[in-house]
Design a protein around this motif. Structure first.
Motif, PDB file in Angstrom:
ATOM      1  N   UNK A 114       0.698  -1.166  -0.017  1.00  0.00           N
ATOM      2  CA  UNK A 114      -0.124   0.042  -0.060  1.00  0.00           C
ATOM      3  C   UNK A 114       0.918   1.234  -0.026  1.00  0.00           C
ATOM      4  N   UNK A 115       0.560   2.087  -1.089  1.00  0.00           N
ATOM      5  CA  UNK A 115       1.324   3.421  -1.117  1.00  0.00           C
ATOM      6  C   UNK A 115       0.185   4.617  -0.704  1.00  0.00           C
ATOM      7  N   UNK A 116      -0.597   4.824  -1.128  1.00  0.00           N
ATOM      8  CA  UNK A 116      -1.427   6.149  -0.733  1.00  0.00           C
ATOM      9  C   UNK A 116      -2.773   5.914  -1.139  1.00  0.00           C
ATOM     10  N   UNK A 117      -3.772   6.633  -0.776  1.00  0.00           N
ATOM     11  CA  UNK A 117      -5.171   6.708  -1.211  1.00  0.00           C
ATOM     12  C   UNK A 117      -5.463   7.879  -2.065  1.00  0.00           C
ATOM     13  N   UNK A 118      -5.961   7.582  -3.172  1.00  0.00           N
ATOM     14  CA  UNK A 118      -6.530   8.764  -3.989  1.00  0.00           C
ATOM     15  C   UNK A 118      -7.712   9.572  -3.790  1.00  0.00           C
ATOM     16  N   UNK A 119      -7.887  10.556  -3.518  1.00  0.00           N
ATOM     17  CA  UNK A 119      -9.239  11.207  -3.307  1.00  0.00           C
ATOM     18  C   UNK A 119      -9.908  11.683  -4.603  1.00  0.00           C
ATOM     19  N   UNK A 120     -11.004  12.362  -4.800  1.00  0.00           N
ATOM     20  CA  UNK A 120     -11.645  12.640  -5.791  1.00  0.00           C
ATOM     21  C   UNK A 120     -10.797  13.743  -6.464  1.00  0.00           C
TER      22      UNK A 120
END
Length: 283
Positions: A36-42
Protein backbone atom coordinates in the motif's frame (compact mmCIF):
# COMPACT_ATOMS: atom_id res chain seq x y z
CA UNK A 1 12.53 10.03 -37.00
CA UNK A 2 10.72 6.75 -36.46
CA UNK A 3 12.53 6.28 -33.16
CA UNK A 4 11.50 9.76 -32.00
CA UNK A 5 7.89 9.11 -32.90
CA UNK A 6 8.03 5.77 -31.09
CA UNK A 7 9.46 7.44 -28.02
CA UNK A 8 6.79 10.13 -28.11
CA UNK A 9 4.10 7.50 -28.48
CA UNK A 10 5.57 5.57 -25.55
CA UNK A 11 5.62 8.73 -23.41
CA UNK A 12 2.00 9.52 -24.30
CA UNK A 13 0.92 5.97 -23.52
CA UNK A 14 2.95 6.05 -20.29
CA UNK A 15 1.27 9.31 -19.23
CA UNK A 16 -2.17 8.08 -20.16
CA UNK A 17 -1.63 4.89 -18.19
CA UNK A 18 -0.48 6.93 -15.19
CA UNK A 19 -3.30 9.49 -15.39
CA UNK A 20 -6.15 8.62 -13.02
CA UNK A 21 -9.39 10.57 -12.57
CA UNK A 22 -11.15 9.63 -9.31
CA UNK A 23 -14.91 10.38 -9.08
CA UNK A 24 -16.39 12.27 -6.17
CA UNK A 25 -18.05 9.20 -4.61
CA UNK A 26 -14.93 7.01 -4.47
CA UNK A 27 -11.48 6.66 -2.95
CA UNK A 28 -8.84 4.60 -4.77
CA UNK A 29 -6.10 2.61 -3.07
CA UNK A 30 -2.72 2.58 -4.84
CA UNK A 31 -0.15 -0.16 -4.27
CA UNK A 32 3.49 0.19 -5.28
CA UNK A 33 5.19 -3.10 -5.93
CA UNK A 34 2.47 -4.94 -4.00
CA UNK A 35 2.52 -2.67 -0.93
CA UNK A 36 0.00 0.00 0.00
CA UNK A 37 1.30 3.39 -1.03
CA UNK A 38 -1.44 6.03 -0.83
CA UNK A 39 -5.15 6.79 -1.17
CA UNK A 40 -6.41 8.82 -4.10
CA UNK A 41 -9.34 11.13 -3.30
CA UNK A 42 -11.65 12.77 -5.83
CA UNK A 43 -9.81 14.57 -8.64
CA UNK A 44 -6.95 14.03 -11.10
CA UNK A 45 -3.86 12.04 -10.05
CA UNK A 46 -0.68 10.68 -11.64
CA UNK A 47 0.74 7.28 -10.75
CA UNK A 48 3.76 5.45 -12.06
CA UNK A 49 2.68 2.71 -14.45
CA UNK A 50 4.21 -0.75 -13.98
CA UNK A 51 5.32 0.15 -10.43
CA UNK A 52 1.94 1.50 -9.19
CA UNK A 53 -1.50 0.03 -9.61
CA UNK A 54 -5.00 0.77 -8.34
CA UNK A 55 -5.67 -2.14 -5.98
CA UNK A 56 -9.17 -1.19 -4.87
CA UNK A 57 -11.88 1.39 -5.51
CA UNK A 58 -13.83 2.10 -2.32
CA UNK A 59 -17.28 3.69 -2.40
CA UNK A 60 -17.48 6.35 0.32
CA UNK A 61 -21.23 7.00 0.08
CA UNK A 62 -23.36 6.28 3.11
CA UNK A 63 -24.77 2.78 2.91
CA UNK A 64 -27.32 0.71 4.80
CA UNK A 65 -27.04 -2.89 5.87
CA UNK A 66 -30.03 -5.16 5.23
CA UNK A 67 -32.46 -5.14 8.15
CA UNK A 68 -31.78 -8.29 10.14
CA UNK A 69 -33.70 -9.72 13.13
CA UNK A 70 -31.45 -10.41 16.12
CA UNK A 71 -32.93 -12.96 18.57
CA UNK A 72 -32.20 -12.09 22.19
CA UNK A 73 -33.53 -12.50 25.75
CA UNK A 74 -34.40 -9.61 28.05
CA UNK A 75 -33.57 -9.28 31.72
CA UNK A 76 -37.03 -10.57 32.67
CA UNK A 77 -36.54 -13.70 30.52
CA UNK A 78 -38.68 -12.69 27.55
CA UNK A 79 -37.47 -13.91 24.17
CA UNK A 80 -37.69 -11.18 21.57
CA UNK A 81 -36.30 -10.31 18.16
CA UNK A 82 -34.74 -6.91 17.55
CA UNK A 83 -34.71 -5.49 14.03
CA UNK A 84 -32.03 -2.89 13.45
CA UNK A 85 -31.46 -0.33 10.75
CA UNK A 86 -27.70 0.25 10.47
CA UNK A 87 -26.21 3.00 8.31
CA UNK A 88 -22.47 3.60 8.00
CA UNK A 89 -19.94 5.40 5.86
CA UNK A 90 -16.29 4.64 5.04
CA UNK A 91 -13.94 7.33 6.33
CA UNK A 92 -10.60 5.54 5.77
CA UNK A 93 -10.59 3.35 2.67
CA UNK A 94 -7.23 1.76 3.47
CA UNK A 95 -8.37 0.46 6.85
CA UNK A 96 -11.73 -0.71 5.48
CA UNK A 97 -9.90 -2.72 2.77
CA UNK A 98 -6.76 -4.00 4.49
CA UNK A 99 -7.98 -4.65 8.04
CA UNK A 100 -11.25 -6.48 7.43
CA UNK A 101 -12.27 -8.92 4.74
CA UNK A 102 -16.09 -8.56 4.66
CA UNK A 103 -16.98 -5.36 6.41
CA UNK A 104 -20.76 -5.76 6.19
CA UNK A 105 -20.71 -9.20 7.74
CA UNK A 106 -18.24 -8.05 10.40
CA UNK A 107 -20.51 -5.15 11.42
CA UNK A 108 -23.51 -7.46 11.66
CA UNK A 109 -21.59 -9.94 13.82
CA UNK A 110 -20.30 -7.30 16.21
CA UNK A 111 -23.68 -5.59 16.52
CA UNK A 112 -25.42 -8.92 17.19
CA UNK A 113 -23.18 -9.52 20.22
CA UNK A 114 -23.58 -5.95 21.48
CA UNK A 115 -27.37 -6.04 21.04
CA UNK A 116 -27.68 -9.28 23.00
CA UNK A 117 -25.49 -7.93 25.79
CA UNK A 118 -27.38 -4.62 25.97
CA UNK A 119 -30.87 -6.13 25.81
CA UNK A 120 -29.88 -8.69 28.42
CA UNK A 121 -29.56 -5.86 30.96
CA UNK A 122 -32.97 -4.34 30.16
CA UNK A 123 -36.56 -5.36 30.85
CA UNK A 124 -39.10 -5.74 28.07
CA UNK A 125 -40.85 -2.52 29.05
CA UNK A 126 -37.54 -0.64 28.91
CA UNK A 127 -36.84 -2.03 25.45
CA UNK A 128 -40.27 -0.89 24.24
CA UNK A 129 -40.09 2.60 25.73
CA UNK A 130 -36.38 3.49 25.54
CA UNK A 131 -35.45 2.55 21.99
CA UNK A 132 -33.48 5.74 21.41
CA UNK A 133 -31.40 5.19 24.55
CA UNK A 134 -30.66 1.58 23.59
CA UNK A 135 -29.71 2.65 20.07
CA UNK A 136 -27.27 5.22 21.47
CA UNK A 137 -25.79 2.60 23.80
CA UNK A 138 -25.26 0.16 20.93
CA UNK A 139 -23.74 2.92 18.80
CA UNK A 140 -21.33 3.89 21.61
CA UNK A 141 -20.25 0.29 22.29
CA UNK A 142 -19.42 -0.40 18.64
CA UNK A 143 -17.65 2.91 18.05
CA UNK A 144 -14.16 1.73 19.08
CA UNK A 145 -14.45 -1.25 16.72
CA UNK A 146 -15.61 0.79 13.74
CA UNK A 147 -12.73 3.24 14.18
CA UNK A 148 -10.26 0.41 13.67
CA UNK A 149 -12.02 -0.49 10.43
CA UNK A 150 -12.03 3.08 9.12
CA UNK A 151 -15.82 3.51 9.14
CA UNK A 152 -18.33 5.56 11.10
CA UNK A 153 -21.83 4.52 12.07
CA UNK A 154 -24.13 7.34 11.06
CA UNK A 155 -27.31 5.75 12.41
CA UNK A 156 -28.30 2.73 14.49
CA UNK A 157 -32.06 2.53 14.96
CA UNK A 158 -34.31 -0.14 16.49
CA UNK A 159 -37.10 -0.33 13.93
CA UNK A 160 -39.12 -3.17 15.45
CA UNK A 161 -39.35 -5.41 18.50
CA UNK A 162 -41.10 -8.73 18.00
CA UNK A 163 -42.19 -11.04 20.84
CA UNK A 164 -43.55 -14.59 20.82
CA UNK A 165 -47.30 -15.30 20.66
CA UNK A 166 -47.69 -16.11 24.37
CA UNK A 167 -45.96 -12.93 25.45
CA UNK A 168 -47.98 -10.93 22.95
CA UNK A 169 -51.23 -12.39 24.37
CA UNK A 170 -50.12 -11.60 27.93
CA UNK A 171 -49.22 -8.07 26.90
CA UNK A 172 -52.65 -7.68 25.30
CA UNK A 173 -54.35 -8.83 28.51
CA UNK A 174 -52.25 -6.39 30.50
CA UNK A 175 -53.08 -3.61 28.07
CA UNK A 176 -56.81 -4.36 28.30
CA UNK A 177 -56.63 -4.40 32.09
CA UNK A 178 -54.81 -1.07 32.07
CA UNK A 179 -57.42 0.43 29.75
CA UNK A 180 -60.23 -0.83 32.01
CA UNK A 181 -58.50 0.60 35.05
CA UNK A 182 -58.08 3.97 33.35
CA UNK A 183 -61.73 3.96 32.30
CA UNK A 184 -62.87 3.23 35.88
CA UNK A 185 -60.58 5.89 37.25
CA UNK A 186 -61.89 8.44 34.76
CA UNK A 187 -65.49 7.47 35.54
CA UNK A 188 -64.87 7.81 39.28
CA UNK A 189 -63.13 11.11 38.69
CA UNK A 190 -66.08 12.34 36.65
CA UNK A 191 -68.55 11.34 39.36
CA UNK A 192 -66.42 13.05 41.99
CA UNK A 193 -66.26 16.24 39.96
CA UNK A 194 -70.03 16.09 39.34
CA UNK A 195 -70.66 15.63 43.08
CA UNK A 196 -68.37 18.53 43.87
CA UNK A 197 -70.14 20.73 41.34
CA UNK A 198 -73.57 19.74 42.71
CA UNK A 199 -72.43 20.47 46.27
CA UNK A 200 -71.03 23.81 45.15
CA UNK A 201 -74.34 24.62 43.44
CA UNK A 202 -76.34 23.74 46.57
CA UNK A 203 -74.00 25.79 48.72
CA UNK A 204 -74.30 28.72 46.32
CA UNK A 205 -78.13 28.45 46.35
CA UNK A 206 -78.20 28.29 50.15
CA UNK A 207 -75.92 31.31 50.41
CA UNK A 208 -78.09 33.32 48.03
CA UNK A 209 -81.27 32.32 49.89
CA UNK A 210 -79.67 33.32 53.17
CA UNK A 211 -78.64 36.64 51.68
CA UNK A 212 -82.19 37.19 50.38
CA UNK A 213 -83.71 36.44 53.79
CA UNK A 214 -81.22 38.77 55.40
CA UNK A 215 -82.15 41.55 53.00
CA UNK A 216 -85.88 40.90 53.62
CA UNK A 217 -85.39 40.92 57.39
CA UNK A 218 -83.48 44.20 57.15
CA UNK A 219 -86.29 45.66 55.04
CA UNK A 220 -88.93 44.54 57.54
CA UNK A 221 -86.91 45.88 60.42
CA UNK A 222 -86.50 49.17 58.60
CA UNK A 223 -90.24 49.29 57.94
CA UNK A 224 -91.10 48.62 61.59
CA UNK A 225 -88.56 51.19 62.68
CA UNK A 226 -90.00 53.73 60.25
CA UNK A 227 -93.53 53.08 61.56
CA UNK A 228 -92.36 53.38 65.15
CA UNK A 229 -90.60 56.65 64.41
CA UNK A 230 -93.70 57.92 62.65
CA UNK A 231 -95.86 57.11 65.69
CA UNK A 232 -93.40 58.76 68.05
CA UNK A 233 -93.41 61.84 65.86
CA UNK A 234 -97.21 62.31 66.08
CA UNK A 235 -98.37 59.98 63.36
CA UNK A 236 -100.88 58.09 65.54
CA UNK A 237 -103.89 59.61 63.76
CA UNK A 238 -102.50 58.48 60.40
CA UNK A 239 -102.07 54.95 61.75
CA UNK A 240 -105.67 54.93 63.02
CA UNK A 241 -106.85 56.13 59.62
CA UNK A 242 -105.03 53.29 57.90
CA UNK A 243 -106.49 50.75 60.31
CA UNK A 244 -110.03 51.98 59.73
CA UNK A 245 -109.43 52.01 56.00
CA UNK A 246 -108.29 48.37 56.14
CA UNK A 247 -111.36 47.47 58.19
CA UNK A 248 -113.67 49.10 55.69
CA UNK A 249 -112.05 47.27 52.80
CA UNK A 250 -112.41 43.95 54.67
CA UNK A 251 -116.13 44.58 55.38
CA UNK A 252 -116.67 45.50 51.74
CA UNK A 253 -114.97 42.29 50.57
CA UNK A 254 -117.06 40.14 52.90
CA UNK A 255 -120.22 41.76 51.65
CA UNK A 256 -119.52 41.00 48.01
CA UNK A 257 -118.90 37.27 48.55
CA UNK A 258 -121.74 34.84 47.81
CA UNK A 259 -123.34 33.35 50.93
CA UNK A 260 -121.35 35.58 53.23
CA UNK A 261 -122.81 37.10 56.32
CA UNK A 262 -122.10 40.69 57.16
CA UNK A 263 -121.37 41.31 60.81
CA UNK A 264 -121.47 44.92 61.94
CA UNK A 265 -119.44 45.70 65.02
CA UNK A 266 -120.17 48.65 67.27
CA UNK A 267 -118.18 51.73 66.47
CA UNK A 268 -116.94 52.09 70.05
CA UNK A 269 -115.56 48.54 69.93
CA UNK A 270 -113.50 49.42 66.86
CA UNK A 271 -112.24 52.55 68.58
CA UNK A 272 -111.31 50.49 71.60
CA UNK A 273 -109.36 48.00 69.45
CA UNK A 274 -107.65 50.87 67.72
CA UNK A 275 -106.69 52.42 71.05
CA UNK A 276 -105.35 49.10 72.29
CA UNK A 277 -103.33 48.63 69.10
CA UNK A 278 -101.90 52.13 69.38
CA UNK A 279 -100.96 51.49 72.98
CA UNK A 280 -99.19 48.27 72.11
CA UNK A 281 -97.30 49.91 69.28
CA UNK A 282 -96.22 52.81 71.51
CA UNK A 283 -94.81 50.34 74.02
Amino acid sequence: MVIILALLAAVVIFVLLGLKIVPQTENWLVERLGKYNRTLSAGVHIIIPIFDRVAHKENILERQLPVKAVPTITKDNVQIEIKLAILYRVTDASRAWYRIKNIDQAIETIITGIVRSTIGHSDLDDVQSNRRTLSETIETDIKHVTEEWGIILTRVEIVDVEVDAETRAAMQLQLNAERTRRALVREAEGKRQAANLAADAELYTAQKQAEAQMVLAKAQAFSVQAVAEAINNGGESAINFDIKKIQAEAIKTLGTQVGSKLILLPADLLDTLSSVASGLISK
